[in-house]
Write a protein that holds these residues in place. Structure first.
Motif, PDB file in Angstrom:
ATOM      1  N   GLN A 187       0.834  -1.198   0.000  1.00  0.00           N
ATOM      2  CA  GLN A 187       0.000   0.000   0.000  1.00  0.00           C
ATOM      3  C   GLN A 187       0.877   1.259   0.000  1.00  0.00           C
ATOM      4  N   PHE A 188       0.415   2.245  -0.755  1.00  0.00           N
ATOM      5  CA  PHE A 188       1.113   3.529  -0.824  1.00  0.00           C
ATOM      6  C   PHE A 188       0.094   4.661  -0.755  1.00  0.00           C
ATOM      7  N   GLU A 189       0.523   5.740  -0.142  1.00  0.00           N
ATOM      8  CA  GLU A 189      -0.341   6.920  -0.039  1.00  0.00           C
ATOM      9  C   GLU A 189       0.082   8.023  -1.008  1.00  0.00           C
ATOM     10  N   HIS A 190       1.252   7.885  -1.619  1.00  0.00           N
ATOM     11  CA  HIS A 190       1.766   8.885  -2.554  1.00  0.00           C
ATOM     12  C   HIS A 190       2.302   8.205  -3.815  1.00  0.00           C
ATOM     13  N   GLU A 237       0.021  13.268  -3.445  1.00  0.00           N
ATOM     14  CA  GLU A 237      -0.815  12.452  -2.564  1.00  0.00           C
ATOM     15  C   GLU A 237      -1.944  11.800  -3.364  1.00  0.00           C
ATOM     16  N   LEU A 238      -2.178  10.524  -3.089  1.00  0.00           N
ATOM     17  CA  LEU A 238      -3.261   9.784  -3.740  1.00  0.00           C
ATOM     18  C   LEU A 238      -4.578  10.012  -2.991  1.00  0.00           C
ATOM     19  N   ASP A 241      -6.571   7.847  -1.989  1.00  0.00           N
ATOM     20  CA  ASP A 241      -6.697   6.792  -0.979  1.00  0.00           C
ATOM     21  C   ASP A 241      -5.345   6.089  -0.867  1.00  0.00           C
ATOM     22  N   ALA A 242      -5.302   4.951  -0.278  1.00  0.00           N
ATOM     23  CA  ALA A 242      -4.043   4.205  -0.127  1.00  0.00           C
ATOM     24  C   ALA A 242      -4.186   2.855  -0.815  1.00  0.00           C
TER      25      ALA A 242
END
Length: 228
Positions: free
Chosen positions: A182-185, A201-202, A204-205
């Motif tokens: 999982q990534f947030e960016h 920034e996304l 969501d994650a």
């Protein structure tokens, strides 16, 4: 006796005439250029003609001055054209877009398949060209987080200025199952060599596993990422 005197007078007259003729010939000889080997002067090399030009302020010197502005006008015209292309009208010219020339946003789309949409817009006052067709996109610093290009869409180059935008699509997970991280960016750059990538920034994650990315395009429907 008289006849001898007459003959002597005749000889004296002839001798005087010969001396006079010889003196005249000697006086004229040096002035004849064909006699002493000097070249005859021509109009182009004549010093008096040149002196006449320099002494007459309103005659030949005025016409000579007129030829100088004509030559200068031609030269300054060339300089003017170059000046306009380098400092004036920039139509037809532009710099390549660096990552720091652009603002990026990332949104999520569900149709026709789930994907993330990158929107790139030039910052205020900047005009540049996306002449590398595919963005560099990655998640995290590992090699497994680098998005592979799929070659969909694409216009080369794309001019960005004012309200114009370019799009690219990302499919973050192209594998089955629950694998991935999982990534947030997301990290975005205009080229792989760009030293100043943007971290965006996304919404969501998401779970990321073997991501893919499309080319840049000005049409949103051309950047729906599909596994081919």
């Amino acid at each position: 006796m008289r006849s001898r005197l007459a003959a002597r007078s005749t000889r004296l007259v002839l001798a005087a005439a010969a001396v006079t003729a010889l003196a005249a010939t000697t006086a004229c000889g040096p002035e004849d250029p064909t006699e002493n080997g000097a070249a005859a002067p021509t109009a182009a090399s004549s010093s008096p003609a040149e002196d006449g030009k320099s002494e007459d302020p309103s005659g030949d010197s005025a016409s000579g001055g007129g030829s100088t502005p004509a030559s200068g006008s031609k030269s300054s015209g060339g300089t003017g054209d170059q000046g306009e292309s380098s400092t004036g009208d920039k139509s037809g010219y532009g710099q390549s877009c660096g990552t720091n020339d652009l603002d990026f946003t990332v949104t999520w789309g569900a149709q026709p398949i789930s994907h993330y949409l990158i929107t790139a817009k030039a910052k205020s006052g900047i005009t540049c060209y996306l002449d590398v067709n595919t963005p560099s996109v990655s998640f995290g610093s590992g090699a497994d987080g680098v998005a592979s290009p799929v070659g969909q869409g694409g216009e080369d180059p794309i001019k960005l200025s004012g309200s114009s935008v370019a799009y690219a699509g990302i499919n973050v997970k192209t594998t089955e199952g629950e694998g991935g991280k999982q990534f947030e960016h997301v990290i975005i750059a205009t080229t792989e060599e760009d030293p100043d990538p943007a971290q965006v920034e996304l919404p969501d994650a998401p779970t990321v596993d073997k991501p893919i990315v499309t080319n840049w395009s000005t049409k949103r429907d051309e950047v729906i990422p599909r596994v081919i």
